[in-house]
Motif scaffolding. Structure first.
Motif, mmCIF file in Angstrom:
data_model
loop_
_atom_site.group_PDB
_atom_site.id
_atom_site.type_symbol
_atom_site.label_atom_id
_atom_site.label_comp_id
_atom_site.label_asym_id
_atom_site.label_seq_id
_atom_site.Cartn_x
_atom_site.Cartn_y
_atom_site.Cartn_z
ATOM 1 N N ASN A 51 0.806 -1.230 0.000
ATOM 2 C CA ASN A 51 0.000 0.000 0.000
ATOM 3 C C ASN A 51 0.839 1.279 0.000
ATOM 4 O O ASN A 51 0.284 2.378 0.012
ATOM 5 C CB ASN A 51 -0.961 -0.004 1.196
ATOM 6 N N ARG A 52 2.155 1.106 0.006
ATOM 7 C CA ARG A 52 3.090 2.229 -0.065
ATOM 8 C C ARG A 52 2.785 3.322 0.956
ATOM 9 O O ARG A 52 2.631 4.493 0.612
ATOM 10 C CB ARG A 52 3.106 2.827 -1.471
ATOM 11 N N ARG A 53 2.689 2.905 2.219
ATOM 12 C CA ARG A 53 2.448 3.892 3.266
ATOM 13 C C ARG A 53 3.039 3.416 4.587
ATOM 14 O O ARG A 53 3.303 2.235 4.777
ATOM 15 C CB ARG A 53 0.957 4.188 3.423
ATOM 16 N N SER A 54 3.223 4.355 5.474
ATOM 17 C CA SER A 54 3.758 4.041 6.789
ATOM 18 C C SER A 54 2.761 3.164 7.530
ATOM 19 O O SER A 54 1.546 3.401 7.476
ATOM 20 C CB SER A 54 4.005 5.338 7.564
ATOM 21 N N PHE A 55 3.252 2.141 8.203
ATOM 22 C CA PHE A 55 2.384 1.270 8.987
ATOM 23 C C PHE A 55 2.583 1.506 10.482
ATOM 24 O O PHE A 55 1.638 1.508 11.251
ATOM 25 C CB PHE A 55 2.666 -0.201 8.647
ATOM 26 N N LEU A 56 3.838 1.703 10.884
ATOM 27 C CA LEU A 56 4.149 1.976 12.286
ATOM 28 C C LEU A 56 5.247 3.024 12.326
ATOM 29 O O LEU A 56 6.325 2.822 11.766
ATOM 30 C CB LEU A 56 4.626 0.685 12.980
ATOM 31 N N LYS A 57 4.964 4.123 12.961
ATOM 32 C CA LYS A 57 5.985 5.166 13.084
ATOM 33 C C LYS A 57 7.072 4.696 14.043
ATOM 34 O O LYS A 57 6.851 3.800 14.857
ATOM 35 C CB LYS A 57 5.360 6.459 13.589
ATOM 36 N N LYS A 58 8.230 5.307 13.948
ATOM 37 C CA LYS A 58 9.379 4.899 14.762
ATOM 38 C C LYS A 58 9.005 4.888 16.245
ATOM 39 O O LYS A 58 8.548 5.898 16.785
ATOM 40 C CB LYS A 58 10.557 5.840 14.511
ATOM 41 N N THR A 59 9.189 3.739 16.858
ATOM 42 C CA THR A 59 8.856 3.577 18.264
ATOM 43 C C THR A 59 9.802 2.566 18.915
ATOM 44 O O THR A 59 10.299 1.665 18.251
ATOM 45 C CB THR A 59 7.381 3.123 18.423
ATOM 46 N N ARG A 60 10.050 2.730 20.189
ATOM 47 C CA ARG A 60 10.956 1.833 20.903
ATOM 48 C C ARG A 60 10.271 0.518 21.220
ATOM 49 O O ARG A 60 9.126 0.485 21.637
ATOM 50 C CB ARG A 60 11.439 2.473 22.206
#
Length: 104
Positions: A51-60
């Motif tokens: 789907n060419r999109r972010s699925f999970l933003k940067k997270t610890r």
């Protein structure tokens, strides 16, 4: 904030890229993601390839370490079982292929 070239190079050298698959048990579908991993703080970011999109933003995700990543490994991110199926870039492949050779 101002970042020097050496800071950027250090950050880049600690980011690894993998292609992972998630089998959705309810839909019976397999989803492919690019997973970026920052070893310095055990952060992950996921990108939905189809789907060419972010699925999970940067997270610890403190439970994940560099040792958890190898081809065929299963890692858990927010209760999702992700299977590492390939390296996402040449830098990651070089770093992990040489580490694997040292183990054997």
């Amino acid at each position: 904030t101002h970042r020097t070239t050496s800071d950027a190079m250090t950050t880049d050298s600690e980011r690894y890229s993998f292609i992972v698959e998630y089998l959705d048990p309810h839909a019976g579908l397999t989803f492919r993601y690019q997973l970026l991993f920052w070893a310095a703080d055990s952060s992950v970011e996921m990108y939905d390839i189809k789907n060419r999109r972010s699925f999970l933003k940067k997270t610890r995700v403190p439970s994940i370490t560099t040792k958890d990543f190898f081809l065929g490994a299963t890692i858990t991110v927010y209760s999702r079982q992700l299977k590492v199926v390939e390296y996402g870039d040449a830098h990651t492949e070089r770093a992990f292929a040489s580490a694997r050779q040292r183990v054997f």
